[in-house]
Motif scaffolding. Structure first.
Motif, mmCIF file in Angstrom:
data_model
loop_
_atom_site.group_PDB
_atom_site.id
_atom_site.type_symbol
_atom_site.label_atom_id
_atom_site.label_comp_id
_atom_site.label_asym_id
_atom_site.label_seq_id
_atom_site.Cartn_x
_atom_site.Cartn_y
_atom_site.Cartn_z
ATOM 1 N N TRP A 106 16.295 10.357 33.245
ATOM 2 C CA TRP A 106 17.128 9.542 32.364
ATOM 3 C C TRP A 106 17.666 8.350 33.145
ATOM 4 N N ASN A 111 18.228 2.688 29.297
ATOM 5 C CA ASN A 111 18.389 3.475 28.068
ATOM 6 C C ASN A 111 17.074 4.178 27.726
ATOM 7 N N THR A 217 19.557 15.886 25.874
ATOM 8 C CA THR A 217 19.224 15.262 24.595
ATOM 9 C C THR A 217 19.490 13.769 24.709
ATOM 10 N N PRO A 219 20.486 10.044 23.964
ATOM 11 C CA PRO A 219 21.411 9.496 22.970
ATOM 12 C C PRO A 219 20.665 8.731 21.883
ATOM 13 N N ALA A 220 21.300 8.557 20.760
ATOM 14 C CA ALA A 220 20.694 7.833 19.645
ATOM 15 C C ALA A 220 20.327 6.418 20.078
ATOM 16 N N GLY A 221 19.130 5.994 19.723
ATOM 17 C CA GLY A 221 18.679 4.646 20.061
ATOM 18 C C GLY A 221 17.974 4.535 21.392
ATOM 19 N N ALA A 222 17.938 5.613 22.183
ATOM 20 C CA ALA A 222 17.277 5.558 23.482
ATOM 21 C C ALA A 222 15.762 5.570 23.322
ATOM 22 N N GLU A 223 15.071 4.919 24.246
ATOM 23 C CA GLU A 223 13.618 4.975 24.267
ATOM 24 C C GLU A 223 13.192 6.304 24.893
#
Length: 228
Positions: A106, A111, A217, A219-223
């Motif tokens: 990560w 992102n 998990t 985050p929302a919007g991550a590639e």
């Protein structure tokens, strides 16, 4: 009141056990300390500083030794076999998370989360060498090295018959510095002379860890990139 006394008793027992282990470890060889650490440490956490070093170039002074090219620091957590979090916090934020089946890289700045099966790429990381296996002697010959910087150093020589591919590691030398029964440093040297030095501190052994400590998990919007 009874539960308070029970907890105090457990703490006292653990404290004396820790003292006895430390006293025993001080007289043991580096290889024996490393074997005991691998055998007895089921979980742990602590802090790390990782440096990438190189030999001075032609126009650089030679008397100052190896030059630091990059330095990172952060926190690690592991649970044998093969589960760990290598959490780089400075100068940038990255996490390497292994759950025994897959590994996630990560990168907060990008992102981006990259998922790949746990395999040889994971086995080459400092975290996996220290914390992945619970039977180090199966894959490495442990050879006593020098004693310096307050540590007893152990050289890990891959065995040619390793079923896990330890002989394919990209390092010409792997050394672990032991002190008081704990790994305090890891030195990796590759065929080009590049050196990675990892120092460990504030290590706590056999701590309780939540079941989801090694899951991640995005985050929302991550590639999200999934490798095969």
């Amino acid at each position: 009141m009874k539960s308070v006394f029970s907890r105090l008793a457990l703490v006292t027992i653990a404290l004396f056990a820790s003292i006895n282990l430390t006293l025993a470890a001080e007289g043991d060889s580096g290889a024996d300390q490393l074997r005991q650490f691998v055998r007895n440490s089921k979980t742990a956490e602590g802090d790390f500083v990782q440096q990438q070093l190189r030999t001075p170039k032609g126009d650089e002074p030679k008397d100052k030794g190896l030059k630091v090219v990059r330095q990172t620091q952060g926190h690690f957590v592991f649970q044998r076999p093969g589960r760990f979090v290598w959490d780089t916090q400075k100068p940038y934020e990255q996490k390497l998370i292994a759950d025994g089946k897959q590994v996630v890289m990560w990168d907060k700045d990008l992102n981006q989360a990259t998922f790949r099966p746990a395999g040889q790429a994971l086995a080459t990381t400092p975290a996996a060498i220290l914390f992945g296996e619970d039977a180090l002697d199966q894959h490495f010959e442990l050879v006593e090295g020098d004693e310096h910087l307050g540590m007893k150093w152990v050289n890990l020589k891959p065995k040619t018959a390793s079923s896990k591919g330890a002989n394919d590691l990209p390092y010409t030398k792997i050394s672990i510095g032991m002190a008081n029964g704990l790994p305090k440093a890891l030195e990796l040297i590759d065929g080009l002379g590049s050196v990675v030095l990892v120092t460990l501190d504030h290590i706590q052994l056999n701590i309780a860890l939540p079941a989801n400590r090694f899951t991640f998990t995005p985050p929302a919007g991550a590639e999200v990139v999934r490798m095969k």
